[in-house]
Design a protein around this motif. Structure first.
Motif, PDB file in Angstrom:
ATOM      1  N   ASP A  57      -4.114  -6.371  13.005  1.00 47.91           N
ATOM      2  CA  ASP A  57      -4.290  -6.555  11.551  1.00 47.91           C
ATOM      3  C   ASP A  57      -3.149  -7.339  10.918  1.00 47.91           C
ATOM      4  O   ASP A  57      -2.858  -7.161   9.739  1.00 47.91           O
ATOM      5  N   ALA A  58      -2.474  -8.191  11.691  1.00 48.75           N
ATOM      6  CA  ALA A  58      -1.445  -9.051  11.106  1.00 48.75           C
ATOM      7  C   ALA A  58      -1.928 -10.491  11.224  1.00 48.75           C
ATOM      8  O   ALA A  58      -1.360 -11.296  11.956  1.00 48.75           O
ATOM      9  N   LEU A  59      -2.987 -10.796  10.488  1.00 48.14           N
ATOM     10  CA  LEU A  59      -3.649 -12.105  10.623  1.00 48.14           C
ATOM     11  C   LEU A  59      -2.701 -13.242  10.295  1.00 48.14           C
ATOM     12  O   LEU A  59      -2.586 -14.213  11.043  1.00 48.14           O
ATOM     13  N   PHE A  60      -1.958 -13.081   9.166  1.00 53.81           N
ATOM     14  CA  PHE A  60      -1.068 -14.158   8.726  1.00 53.81           C
ATOM     15  C   PHE A  60       0.003 -14.445   9.776  1.00 53.81           C
ATOM     16  O   PHE A  60       0.232 -15.599  10.146  1.00 53.81           O
ATOM     17  N   LEU A  61       0.619 -13.361  10.296  1.00 53.52           N
ATOM     18  CA  LEU A  61       1.671 -13.565  11.295  1.00 53.52           C
ATOM     19  C   LEU A  61       1.114 -14.184  12.562  1.00 53.52           C
ATOM     20  O   LEU A  61       1.785 -14.991  13.205  1.00 53.52           O
ATOM     21  N   GLU A 126       0.806  11.099  12.944  1.00 53.61           N
ATOM     22  CA  GLU A 126      -0.046  10.177  13.679  1.00 53.61           C
ATOM     23  C   GLU A 126       0.054   8.778  13.084  1.00 53.61           C
ATOM     24  O   GLU A 126       0.361   8.627  11.898  1.00 53.61           O
ATOM     25  N   PRO A 127      -0.216   7.709  13.897  1.00 54.66           N
ATOM     26  CA  PRO A 127      -0.247   6.357  13.335  1.00 54.66           C
ATOM     27  C   PRO A 127      -1.318   6.205  12.258  1.00 54.66           C
ATOM     28  O   PRO A 127      -2.401   6.787  12.367  1.00 54.66           O
ATOM     29  N   ILE A 128      -0.987   5.413  11.225  1.00 53.46           N
ATOM     30  CA  ILE A 128      -1.865   5.352  10.054  1.00 53.46           C
ATOM     31  C   ILE A 128      -2.837   4.189  10.132  1.00 53.46           C
ATOM     32  O   ILE A 128      -4.011   4.323   9.828  1.00 53.46           O
ATOM     33  N   GLY A 129      -2.356   3.002  10.527  1.00 46.36           N
ATOM     34  CA  GLY A 129      -3.239   1.832  10.498  1.00 46.36           C
ATOM     35  C   GLY A 129      -3.120   1.116   9.172  1.00 46.36           C
ATOM     36  O   GLY A 129      -2.580   1.657   8.203  1.00 46.36           O
ATOM     37  N   LEU A 130      -3.608  -0.111   9.138  1.00 46.17           N
ATOM     38  CA  LEU A 130      -3.357  -0.963   7.969  1.00 46.17           C
ATOM     39  C   LEU A 130      -4.579  -1.150   7.080  1.00 46.17           C
ATOM     40  O   LEU A 130      -4.585  -2.053   6.248  1.00 46.17           O
ATOM     41  N   GLU A 131      -5.615  -0.315   7.261  1.00 48.73           N
ATOM     42  CA  GLU A 131      -6.833  -0.535   6.458  1.00 48.73           C
ATOM     43  C   GLU A 131      -6.523  -0.470   4.958  1.00 48.73           C
ATOM     44  O   GLU A 131      -6.997  -1.289   4.180  1.00 48.73           O
ATOM     45  N   VAL A 132      -5.697   0.510   4.559  1.00 50.07           N
ATOM     46  CA  VAL A 132      -5.407   0.674   3.132  1.00 50.07           C
ATOM     47  C   VAL A 132      -4.489  -0.448   2.656  1.00 50.07           C
ATOM     48  O   VAL A 132      -4.716  -1.066   1.606  1.00 50.07           O
ATOM     49  N   ALA A 133      -3.433  -0.734   3.452  1.00 50.83           N
ATOM     50  CA  ALA A 133      -2.462  -1.750   3.033  1.00 50.83           C
ATOM     51  C   ALA A 133      -3.102  -3.125   2.973  1.00 50.83           C
ATOM     52  O   ALA A 133      -2.723  -3.959   2.156  1.00 50.83           O
TER      53      ALA A 133
ATOM     54  N   LEU B  45       8.040  -4.917  15.495  1.00 49.69           N
ATOM     55  CA  LEU B  45       7.973  -4.808  14.033  1.00 49.69           C
ATOM     56  C   LEU B  45       6.524  -4.730  13.564  1.00 49.69           C
ATOM     57  O   LEU B  45       6.175  -3.912  12.703  1.00 49.69           O
ATOM     58  N   VAL B  46       5.664  -5.598  14.138  1.00 51.25           N
ATOM     59  CA  VAL B  46       4.261  -5.605  13.727  1.00 51.25           C
ATOM     60  C   VAL B  46       3.591  -4.280  14.095  1.00 51.25           C
ATOM     61  O   VAL B  46       2.823  -3.705  13.305  1.00 51.25           O
ATOM     62  N   THR B  47       3.933  -3.770  15.291  1.00 53.21           N
ATOM     63  CA  THR B  47       3.327  -2.505  15.716  1.00 53.21           C
ATOM     64  C   THR B  47       3.771  -1.357  14.818  1.00 53.21           C
ATOM     65  O   THR B  47       2.950  -0.514  14.420  1.00 53.21           O
ATOM     66  N   PHE B  48       5.060  -1.336  14.478  1.00 50.79           N
ATOM     67  CA  PHE B  48       5.528  -0.250  13.606  1.00 50.79           C
ATOM     68  C   PHE B  48       4.953  -0.379  12.204  1.00 50.79           C
ATOM     69  O   PHE B  48       4.704   0.637  11.538  1.00 50.79           O
ATOM     70  N   SER B  49       4.730  -1.621  11.766  1.00 55.77           N
ATOM     71  CA  SER B  49       4.069  -1.808  10.480  1.00 55.77           C
ATOM     72  C   SER B  49       2.687  -1.162  10.500  1.00 55.77           C
ATOM     73  O   SER B  49       2.263  -0.536   9.524  1.00 55.77           O
ATOM     74  N   ARG B  50       1.997  -1.273  11.646  1.00 61.45           N
ATOM     75  CA  ARG B  50       0.668  -0.667  11.756  1.00 61.45           C
ATOM     76  C   ARG B  50       0.770   0.855  11.852  1.00 61.45           C
ATOM     77  O   ARG B  50      -0.052   1.575  11.281  1.00 61.45           O
ATOM     78  N   ILE B  51       1.793   1.326  12.569  1.00 61.10           N
ATOM     79  CA  ILE B  51       1.937   2.784  12.699  1.00 61.10           C
ATOM     80  C   ILE B  51       2.214   3.403  11.332  1.00 61.10           C
ATOM     81  O   ILE B  51       1.644   4.429  10.966  1.00 61.10           O
ATOM     82  N   ASN B  52       3.090   2.731  10.553  1.00 63.91           N
ATOM     83  CA  ASN B  52       3.492   3.302   9.272  1.00 63.91           C
ATOM     84  C   ASN B  52       2.501   3.029   8.156  1.00 63.91           C
ATOM     85  O   ASN B  52       2.623   3.602   7.074  1.00 63.91           O
ATOM     86  N   LEU B  55       3.101  -2.859   4.944  1.00 60.54           N
ATOM     87  CA  LEU B  55       3.257  -4.239   5.405  1.00 60.54           C
ATOM     88  C   LEU B  55       4.721  -4.663   5.515  1.00 60.54           C
ATOM     89  O   LEU B  55       5.004  -5.815   5.832  1.00 60.54           O
ATOM     90  N   ASP B  56       5.656  -3.738   5.248  1.00 60.90           N
ATOM     91  CA  ASP B  56       7.079  -4.112   5.263  1.00 60.90           C
ATOM     92  C   ASP B  56       7.503  -4.690   6.611  1.00 60.90           C
ATOM     93  O   ASP B  56       8.247  -5.665   6.675  1.00 60.90           O
ATOM     94  N   GLY B  57       7.009  -4.084   7.686  1.00 60.62           N
ATOM     95  CA  GLY B  57       7.369  -4.561   9.015  1.00 60.62           C
ATOM     96  C   GLY B  57       6.933  -5.998   9.227  1.00 60.62           C
ATOM     97  O   GLY B  57       7.644  -6.800   9.820  1.00 60.62           O
ATOM     98  N   GLN B  58       5.764  -6.327   8.708  1.00 61.45           N
ATOM     99  CA  GLN B  58       5.282  -7.707   8.873  1.00 61.45           C
ATOM    100  C   GLN B  58       6.138  -8.683   8.081  1.00 61.45           C
ATOM    101  O   GLN B  58       6.375  -9.808   8.525  1.00 61.45           O
TER     102      GLN B  58
END
Lengths: 259, 99
Positions: A57-61, A126-133, B45-52, B55-58
């Protein structure tokens, strides 16, 4: 309460296909002799990482990774490799005895430490995921952070970029300490210094009327190849062809009548 | 699959990059290994951004990319300058301070 992260089957398959490939490419980077091959393998590692970014879910990067790293940075590396060329530093012989076993042992220790630490550490949730962000889009979410919370680092980074560009220009600029010798001075120097052997310039490559490519050394009057007639780069690369088959004695000179 | 696998992968890549910096002698290859280490850190960093779930990690990974680009530009310029004066891209040959 945010929904918890579940990793779907396709992403698992993607990971288990690409992760071993990227590790193999990274190890190959250390083992191959030519720097150009290292660069290509590194480009592959970077592309797999871009795919991992997009999968996470880091499309831009992911897109920036492809454009900046595999595009600009690797192009720069290949460009500099072209400028510098091939030299002895490509060889894999170790100059400091015992460096390689020590480095590998230290790496196994360090990597094992990292992996075991990561395996034991927990965040307490647990890991949250980026759906909300990412609800309003990944680029929009990043832009919101960049131009609010991280606006000061963003400006500092722009100053850093300009400084780096200026620094590169200053380093690449070559200022002559003595004036460039004119053609006349060069001609005079050729005759005045040392022997007259170089007075006429270096011999050109190729064997007259037999093989005139630049990778064939010219033949001296006694039949030996002239070492100064070919470029040192070709010699270092091992792309020089033996000129002895083109000697007059070795060539079939019998005239065959054409029918 | 656990999301930690991405962290393990980046740890392995980082270690491989570190070995490359120590073992290889060509300055350009050493530089590429540094790039590999920076990339591995970015993956973390990207993985931790997803865990947390933020988007700060990204954003930090984005800054890392910018710094890496600067580093490559200046570093390669230094390599070219050293090559121009010493006719060698080997890191063993740049030992002027030793003598």
């Amino acid at each position: 309460m945010q929904p918890l992260l579940t990793i779907q089957g396709p992403e698992t398959a993607l990971f288990w296909v690409l992760a071993p490939l990227s590790i193999v490419a990274a190890i190959g980077m250390l083992l191959v002799k030519k720097a150009v091959h290292s660069a290509l393998l590194l480009a592959w590692v970077m592309i797999t990482e871009a795919i991992f970014y997009i999968a996470q879910d880091a499309l831009f990067l992911g897109i920036v990774q492809v454009v900046v790293y595999t595009g600009a940075v690797m192009m720069l590396f290949l460009f500099i490799l072209m400028l510098v060329g091939v030299d002895s530093s490509d060889s894999l012989t170790e100059t400091i005895t015992g460096l390689r076993p020590i480095a590998i042992a230290a790496a196994v220790g360090f990597g094992g430490l990292l992996v075991s630490l990561l395996g034991r550490a927990t965040l307490g949730r647990e890991p949250i995921g980026l759906e909300v962000a990412n609800a309003s889009g990944n680029v929009q979410g990043l832009a919101e952070l960049l131009f609010s919370k991280y606006v000061w680092p963003f400006e500092v980074v722009s100053a850093l970029l300009i400084t780096a560009a200026l620094g590169a220009m200053v380093l690449a600029h070559h200022q002559r300490t003595n004036p460039r010798p004119s053609q006349r001075e060069q001609a005079v120097n050729r005759f005045r210094t040392g022997s007259l052997a170089g007075a006429a310039g270096l011999p050109g490559p190729g064997v007259f009327a037999r093989h005139n490519a630049v990778d064939v050394p010219a033949l001296l009057p006694d039949g030996t190849p002239a070492p100064t007639s070919i470029s040192a780069t070709l010699k270092a690369r091992g792309d020089v062809i033996d000129s002895s088959p083109f000697q007059l004695d070795n060539v079939d000179t019998s005239i065959v009548e054409e029918k | 699959m656990s999301i930690n696998n991405y962290l393990y992968l980046s740890a392995i890549l980082f270690t491989i990059g570190a070995v490359g910096v120590v073992v290889r002698r060509n300055a350009i290859v050493v530089f590429m290994c540094v790039e590999l280490m920076l990339n591995a850190a970015n993956l973390t960093l990207v993985t931790f951004s997803r865990i947390n779930g933020t988007l700060d990690g990204q954003v930090v990974a984005f800054f890392t990319m910018v710094v890496a680009a600067c580093e490559v530009v200046v570093g390669l310029a230094i390599i070219v300058t050293i090559y121009r004066s010493r006719r060698s891209a080997s890191i063993d040959d740049a030992s002027l301070l030793k003598r």
